[in-house]
Scaffold this active site. Structure first.
Site, PDB file in Angstrom:
ATOM      1  N   ILE A  79       0.829  -1.201   0.000  1.00 49.09           N
ATOM      2  CA  ILE A  79       0.000   0.000   0.000  1.00 49.09           C
ATOM      3  C   ILE A  79       0.866   1.255   0.000  1.00 49.09           C
ATOM      4  O   ILE A  79       0.551   2.260  -0.634  1.00 49.09           O
ATOM      5  CB  ILE A  79      -0.922   0.011   1.229  1.00 49.09           C
ATOM      6  CG1 ILE A  79      -1.882  -1.171   1.188  1.00 49.09           C
ATOM      7  CG2 ILE A  79      -1.710   1.315   1.314  1.00 49.09           C
ATOM      8  CD1 ILE A  79      -2.715  -1.333   2.443  1.00 49.09           C
ATOM      9  N   TYR A 114      -2.136  -8.092  17.417  1.00 46.90           N
ATOM     10  CA  TYR A 114      -2.286  -7.196  16.265  1.00 46.90           C
ATOM     11  C   TYR A 114      -3.529  -6.324  16.429  1.00 46.90           C
ATOM     12  O   TYR A 114      -3.469  -5.099  16.237  1.00 46.90           O
ATOM     13  CB  TYR A 114      -2.397  -8.016  14.985  1.00 46.90           C
ATOM     14  CG  TYR A 114      -2.667  -7.184  13.748  1.00 46.90           C
ATOM     15  CD1 TYR A 114      -1.652  -6.422  13.175  1.00 46.90           C
ATOM     16  CD2 TYR A 114      -3.929  -7.158  13.158  1.00 46.90           C
ATOM     17  CE1 TYR A 114      -1.889  -5.647  12.048  1.00 46.90           C
ATOM     18  CE2 TYR A 114      -4.178  -6.391  12.030  1.00 46.90           C
ATOM     19  CZ  TYR A 114      -3.152  -5.636  11.478  1.00 46.90           C
ATOM     20  OH  TYR A 114      -3.398  -4.872  10.362  1.00 46.90           O
ATOM     21  N   LYS A 132      -3.840  -2.052  16.740  1.00 45.52           N
ATOM     22  CA  LYS A 132      -4.640  -1.225  15.839  1.00 45.52           C
ATOM     23  C   LYS A 132      -5.723  -0.457  16.589  1.00 45.52           C
ATOM     24  O   LYS A 132      -6.085   0.660  16.202  1.00 45.52           O
ATOM     25  CB  LYS A 132      -5.243  -2.099  14.738  1.00 45.52           C
ATOM     26  CG  LYS A 132      -4.189  -2.639  13.762  1.00 45.52           C
ATOM     27  CD  LYS A 132      -3.381  -1.517  13.131  1.00 45.52           C
ATOM     28  CE  LYS A 132      -2.363  -1.986  12.133  1.00 45.52           C
ATOM     29  NZ  LYS A 132      -1.603  -0.889  11.492  1.00 45.52           N
ATOM     30  N   THR A 170      -1.547  -7.923   0.306  1.00 48.38           N
ATOM     31  CA  THR A 170      -0.144  -7.565   0.485  1.00 48.38           C
ATOM     32  C   THR A 170       0.570  -8.677   1.228  1.00 48.38           C
ATOM     33  O   THR A 170      -0.054  -9.617   1.712  1.00 48.38           O
ATOM     34  CB  THR A 170       0.014  -6.249   1.284  1.00 48.38           C
ATOM     35  OG1 THR A 170      -0.351  -6.496   2.657  1.00 48.38           O
ATOM     36  CG2 THR A 170      -0.853  -5.136   0.710  1.00 48.38           C
TER      37      THR A 170
END
Length: 356
Positions: free
Chosen positions: A79, A235, A239, A272
């Site tokens: 990205i 994770y 975030k 990705t």
């Protein structure tokens, strides 16, 4: 209706079981891990549906920003490369904080060409999981620019094995959040200076989060995950931290009357190499068909960074270039301040950006 809900739950359970059995990934070892994995897969499924139905909104017009300076962590792949390309097409100068400056320079010039990048992209070493590296990078930025107009906290990792950094932080929290928290603090004088020569527009701070921030809570009794570690859980929390940080930082910016705004975002479920440690690695064609391309994933980042439609609007959570509801805890000012103060304490920051 109950039958449909039960069927959906069964499908997700079978999906989880199938992929974990057919890959090298560890199966959840207990009920707590299974619940986390279930929520993760359910959240991902919901996000894929949203990406499909909101595809028509995932668009951004490039606005010319000549003589404006952008700082971005990461940006050498996925990205980030497409985000960089769009910033350059907006006539901005960009400094990247990357782990390997020389290798990043070669890969970006190969991807974008020297005509677009020459004298417009600068590379400095920055490992957001290493607070000394973050401080060194901030010093390099300060030496080169007295004012900056955009900060994109983009670098990140996902689902990595358990590791404690040299600073004593769980690695995903360190890389995805703590390093960016510190960097924003250190660059605040340059951001404030940028707000004075930004053509009357707000300087912007953009925090790249994820839809999975809605699937967890911050555990202050085990912030570094030494008692319990599950990659997806760590994770998700990193975030969520970015979203809570965004909310409270906007409060501080507004209280100080600054021409600045900060927003967090979910770029989409994007194909990705972040997914190298996920179960989708077993069938890459699934990602190719169902996930966004990196270019599509870059659009909401750019929307948060430059779109006139967001001018004067801060403290938001975005997805598909659209304002979306965040985790409920993000709407609790006390919870946002609690995490903010906790991170300041861990990083020994007495006065964040001289804003307190």
């Amino acid at each position: 209706m109950m039958f449909l809900i039960a069927l959906a739950v069964l499908v997700v359970i079978l999906f989880i079981t199938f992929f974990f059995l057919r890959t090298q990934k560890d199966m959840p070892k207990n009920w707590e891990e299974f619940v986390i994995e279930f929520k993760m897969q359910a959240g991902g499924t919901q996000a894929l549906i949203e990406d499909t139905f909101l595809r028509y909104k995932n668009k951004v017009d490039l606005v010319q920003k000549p003589n404006k300076i952008a700082i971005m962590t990461g940006g050498n792949r996925g990205i980030g490369v497409h985000t960089l390309e769009k910033l350059l097409k907006c006539s901005m100068t960009v400094m990247l904080g990357v782990r390997s400056p020389e290798a990043s320079k070669k890969s970006i010039e190969k991807a974008l060409g020297t005509e677009l990048t020459k004298d417009k992209v600068f590379y400095e070493k920055c490992d957001t999981g290493d607070m000394k590296s973050v401080r060194d990078f901030a010093k390099k930025v300060q030496e080169k620019y007295s004012a900056i107009h955009l900060l994109i906290n983009n670098a990140g990792v996902m689902f990595t094995p358990f590791n404690i950094t040299a600073d004593g932080f769980e690695s995903q929290m360190a890389i995805n959040h703590m390093g960016h928290f510190l960097l924003t603090h250190l660059l605040m004088p340059q951001l404030i200076a940028g707000s004075n020569d930004n053509d009357g527009k707000n300087v912007r701070i953009v925090n790249v989060s994820s839809c999975v921030h809605k699937r967890c809570v911050i555990n202050y009794d085990d912030f570094d995950c030494k008692k319990f570690y599950y990659p997806a859980d760590a994770y998700n929390k990193s975030k969520l931290a970015q979203v809570l940080f965004t909310k409270h930082l906007q409060v501080l910016l507004s209280q100080n009357g600054l021409k600045m705004q900060t927003n967090s975002l979910h770029p989409g479920v994007v194909d990705t190499d972040l997914f190298a440690n996920s179960s989708t690695d077993y069938i890459p064609w699934f990602r190719t068909i169902m996930f966004k391309t990196p270019e599509e994933g870059s659009r909401t980042i750019i929307y948060a960074s430059i779109s006139p439609k967001l001018e004067g609007k801060g403290g938001l959570y975005l997805s598909n270039c659209t304002i979306m509801p965040p985790n409920d805890v993000a709407n609790n000012p006390q919870e946002c301040k609690k995490l903010f103060d906790y991170c300041c304490k861990l990083l020994k920051i007495e006065n964040f950006g001289n804003l307190n």
